[in-house]
Design a protein around this motif. Structure first.
Motif, PDB file in Angstrom:
ATOM      1  N   MET A  33       0.825  -1.272   0.260  1.00 12.73           N
ATOM      2  CA  MET A  33      -0.272  -0.006  -0.086  1.00 12.73           C
ATOM      3  C   MET A  33       0.534   0.999   0.072  1.00 12.73           C
ATOM      4  O   MET A  33       2.028   1.426   0.865  1.00 12.73           O
ATOM      5  CB  MET A  33      -0.670  -0.043   1.078  1.00 12.73           C
ATOM      6  CG  MET A  33      -1.677   1.316   1.421  1.00 12.73           C
ATOM      7  SD  MET A  33      -2.801   1.325   2.962  1.00 12.73           S
ATOM      8  CE  MET A  33      -1.883   0.344   4.102  1.00 12.73           C
ATOM      9  N   GLN A  34       0.581   2.246  -0.987  1.00 14.04           N
ATOM     10  CA  GLN A  34       1.475   3.558  -0.819  1.00 14.04           C
ATOM     11  C   GLN A  34       0.005   4.763  -0.675  1.00 14.04           C
ATOM     12  O   GLN A  34      -0.410   4.530  -1.686  1.00 14.04           O
ATOM     13  CB  GLN A  34       2.003   3.872  -2.678  1.00 14.04           C
ATOM     14  CG  GLN A  34       2.967   4.664  -1.918  1.00 14.04           C
ATOM     15  CD  GLN A  34       3.888   4.879  -3.311  1.00 14.04           C
ATOM     16  OE1 GLN A  34       3.712   3.684  -4.064  1.00 14.04           O
ATOM     17  NE2 GLN A  34       4.579   5.917  -3.556  1.00 14.04           N
ATOM     18  N   ALA A  35       0.258   5.549   0.588  1.00 16.73           N
ATOM     19  CA  ALA A  35      -0.770   6.819   0.502  1.00 16.73           C
ATOM     20  C   ALA A  35      -0.245   8.215   0.059  1.00 16.73           C
ATOM     21  O   ALA A  35       1.655   7.930   0.049  1.00 16.73           O
ATOM     22  CB  ALA A  35      -1.664   6.866   1.967  1.00 16.73           C
ATOM     23  N   GLN A  36      -0.473   9.222  -0.759  1.00 22.02           N
ATOM     24  CA  GLN A  36       0.189  10.389  -0.639  1.00 22.02           C
ATOM     25  C   GLN A  36      -0.363  11.224   0.572  1.00 22.02           C
ATOM     26  O   GLN A  36      -2.605  11.548   0.193  1.00 22.02           O
ATOM     27  CB  GLN A  36       0.099  10.472  -2.263  1.00 22.02           C
ATOM     28  CG  GLN A  36       0.344  12.114  -2.398  1.00 22.02           C
ATOM     29  CD  GLN A  36      -0.072  13.018  -3.733  1.00 22.02           C
ATOM     30  OE1 GLN A  36       0.441  11.809  -4.663  1.00 22.02           O
ATOM     31  NE2 GLN A  36       0.294  13.339  -4.483  1.00 22.02           N
TER      32      GLN A  36
END
Length: 135
Positions: A1-4
């Motif tokens: 998971m990658q969030a900004q």
């Protein structure tokens, strides 16, 4: 998971007073926003800074309470020159905002000061001071 990271939110007790504080930092917030329960500003780079009244927060989180014992987040605004940090600090204090730490030359190579916004959040004012940090 990658969030900004997209939004930094501030819960405010007094929207007009809070927006007046952030206008002093150069944020473009129209006067009519003072009467709104939710306000957004898009910052350079796309990050959004938003303000919500306590009443707005209570519409979806009725048990929300402000933190006690001080804030847990601060914002830092960069200025172009050390003299601008001093001038900004003086401007905030002269308008009745709380000055927390008067301007000083920090050992990490910046001119630095801290003021509190109307809701007690720390707002750091800084600029490179042209000196190399001490080892």
């Amino acid at each position: 998971m990658q969030a900004q990271l997209d939004v930094v939110g501030i819960v405010v007790a007094d929207m007009p007073r809070s927006l007046a504080f952030y206008r002093l930092l150069g944020l473009d917030l129209p006067a009519e926003a003072d009467g709104e329960p939710h306000v957004e500003a898009v910052l350079p780079g796309g990050l959004r800074l938003v303000w919500d009244t306590v009443e707005t927060i209570h519409t979806f989180d009725p048990l929300w309470q402000p933190p006690s014992g001080g804030s847990r987040i601060s914002l830092a605004f960069r200025f172009g020159a050390p003299a601008e940090v001093d001038a900004a600090y003086d401007e905030f204090v002269s308008r009745g905002y709380e000055g927390h730490k008067e301007p000083w030359d920090a050992f990490w190579g910046q001119r630095y000061a801290v003021v509190h916004d109307p809701d007690g959040n720390g707002v750091d004012l800084f600029s490179p001071n042209g000196q190399e940090p001490e080892a």
